[in-house]
Scaffold this motif. Sequence first.
Motif, PDB file in Angstrom:
ATOM      1  N   ARG A  87      29.437 -17.689  12.257  1.00  0.00           N
ATOM      2  CA  ARG A  87      29.712 -17.502  13.843  1.00  0.00           C
ATOM      3  C   ARG A  87      28.726 -18.558  14.738  1.00  0.00           C
ATOM      4  O   ARG A  87      27.672 -18.731  14.080  1.00  0.00           O
ATOM      5  CB  ARG A  87      29.732 -15.876  14.186  1.00  0.00           C
ATOM      6  CG  ARG A  87      28.393 -15.422  14.397  1.00  0.00           C
ATOM      7  CD  ARG A  87      27.435 -15.471  13.190  1.00  0.00           C
ATOM      8  NE  ARG A  87      26.466 -14.309  13.285  1.00  0.00           N
ATOM      9  CZ  ARG A  87      25.400 -14.315  13.830  1.00  0.00           C
ATOM     10  NH1 ARG A  87      24.849 -15.422  14.382  1.00  0.00           N
ATOM     11  NH2 ARG A  87      24.515 -13.366  13.725  1.00  0.00           N
ATOM     12  N   ALA A 114      26.645 -17.628  18.184  1.00  0.00           N
ATOM     13  CA  ALA A 114      26.412 -16.670  18.661  1.00  0.00           C
ATOM     14  C   ALA A 114      25.639 -16.758  20.184  1.00  0.00           C
ATOM     15  O   ALA A 114      24.353 -16.288  19.844  1.00  0.00           O
ATOM     16  CB  ALA A 114      26.006 -15.440  17.939  1.00  0.00           C
ATOM     17  N   THR A 163      23.547 -16.686  23.472  1.00  0.00           N
ATOM     18  CA  THR A 163      23.188 -15.563  24.539  1.00  0.00           C
ATOM     19  C   THR A 163      23.308 -16.587  25.743  1.00  0.00           C
ATOM     20  O   THR A 163      22.476 -17.295  26.183  1.00  0.00           O
ATOM     21  CB  THR A 163      21.879 -15.113  24.381  1.00  0.00           C
ATOM     22  OG1 THR A 163      21.816 -14.616  23.053  1.00  0.00           O
ATOM     23  CG2 THR A 163      21.141 -14.078  25.243  1.00  0.00           C
ATOM     24  N   GLU A 195      26.884 -13.262  23.271  1.00  0.00           N
ATOM     25  CA  GLU A 195      25.734 -12.022  22.960  1.00  0.00           C
ATOM     26  C   GLU A 195      25.220 -11.787  24.224  1.00  0.00           C
ATOM     27  O   GLU A 195      24.040 -11.984  24.749  1.00  0.00           O
ATOM     28  CB  GLU A 195      24.824 -12.607  22.026  1.00  0.00           C
ATOM     29  CG  GLU A 195      25.497 -13.100  20.645  1.00  0.00           C
ATOM     30  CD  GLU A 195      24.576 -12.464  19.681  1.00  0.00           C
ATOM     31  OE1 GLU A 195      23.773 -12.750  19.259  1.00  0.00           O
ATOM     32  OE2 GLU A 195      25.605 -11.842  18.746  1.00  0.00           O
ATOM     33  N   TYR A 200      19.962  -5.681  20.764  1.00  0.00           N
ATOM     34  CA  TYR A 200      20.226  -6.722  20.000  1.00  0.00           C
ATOM     35  C   TYR A 200      20.565  -6.546  18.538  1.00  0.00           C
ATOM     36  O   TYR A 200      21.400  -6.840  17.960  1.00  0.00           O
ATOM     37  CB  TYR A 200      19.540  -7.952  20.484  1.00  0.00           C
ATOM     38  CG  TYR A 200      19.590  -8.879  19.392  1.00  0.00           C
ATOM     39  CD1 TYR A 200      20.445  -9.911  19.138  1.00  0.00           C
ATOM     40  CD2 TYR A 200      18.569  -9.229  18.379  1.00  0.00           C
ATOM     41  CE1 TYR A 200      20.776 -11.076  18.046  1.00  0.00           C
ATOM     42  CE2 TYR A 200      18.588 -10.289  17.380  1.00  0.00           C
ATOM     43  CZ  TYR A 200      19.686 -11.042  17.338  1.00  0.00           C
ATOM     44  OH  TYR A 200      19.587 -11.932  16.235  1.00  0.00           O
ATOM     45  N   ARG A 256      21.088 -19.229  11.912  1.00  0.00           N
ATOM     46  CA  ARG A 256      20.652 -19.429  13.220  1.00  0.00           C
ATOM     47  C   ARG A 256      19.124 -19.776  12.995  1.00  0.00           C
ATOM     48  O   ARG A 256      18.578 -20.192  11.842  1.00  0.00           O
ATOM     49  CB  ARG A 256      20.452 -17.846  13.665  1.00  0.00           C
ATOM     50  CG  ARG A 256      19.745 -17.039  12.668  1.00  0.00           C
ATOM     51  CD  ARG A 256      20.203 -15.707  13.231  1.00  0.00           C
ATOM     52  NE  ARG A 256      19.518 -14.496  12.252  1.00  0.00           N
ATOM     53  CZ  ARG A 256      19.720 -13.231  12.419  1.00  0.00           C
ATOM     54  NH1 ARG A 256      20.595 -12.711  13.176  1.00  0.00           N
ATOM     55  NH2 ARG A 256      19.174 -12.405  11.571  1.00  0.00           N
TER      56      ARG A 256
END
Length: 278
Positions: A6, A8, A10, A42, A163, A181
């Motif tokens: 993914r 993701a 923010t 996110e 989170y 990440r």
Amino acid sequence: MVIVGRLAPTPSGHLHLGNAVAFVGAWLSARAAGGRLLLRVEDVDLERARPDVEAAHREDLAWLGLDWDAEVLRQSSRSYAEALATLAPHTYRCTCTRAQIRDTGGVYQGTCRAAGHTEGAIRFRLPDGPVVVHDRARGEVVVEPARTLGDPVLVRRDGVVAYPLAVVADDVRDGVTEVVRGADLLEVTAVQLPVWAALGRAPPTWLHTPLVLGADGRKLSKSHGSTELRALRAAGWTPSDVWRQVSPWLGIDAVDRPEEAVAAFAAAAVPPGPFTAP
Ligand code: GLU
Ligand code: ZN
């Protein structure tokens, strides 16, 4: 098994080279494995939604040549009640204020673990001792999140889901099998592993991409505006220039196209970093 990764983002600030290396890494890892890639916004604990920033993220990702196979609901429209119920035996209420936590060195000491409060923030009780993160490049990384971060808040005092709960519940729900990440989240991974275990799920694989620092030696943030993809683009950078810049940070000889990078990518070759942005 189908690999599911993914992106993701923010939507709190524009993407800079540090975000780019994480997103490029996530994209490469999924594409090199012939896997699926999801886009998840996110936005669960943002004070304020930033639709303009979110749109800019999509534009920047597309400009780099990154695509995704499915759009996932934004966090702010999802429910976390079920995950929270499953985690209930591992949680407790905490009424400590920020100032109180600051007075104990900034790391939450588990003060309310046995207090039996019926209101306040909901925290997750971390196991004492070390947690081993198996990183696809770094190998076994030993972290002690109970000592360095303290029990994480899953739901804030005002009822907003935080989170650590949202991201794990989402990864479970979305069938994510690999998380790629930034290395700034390595300790966070060690917090999330016990949450995965408490949910009774096998965790995904983990790969932490190198941190990118500004010329001042600090982790890239909003104050390093010149490393934002939009700023680089305005300064004349092409997507190929960005690929040439970030591919060595992912252990690939400088390439200027996504397809070349896919062919050359190997998770085990991703260097630990950190690197400094130009
Ligand atoms: N949303 C986080 C960020 O933009 C990434 C979280 C994750 O990859 O789990 O930094
Ligand atoms: Zn407390």
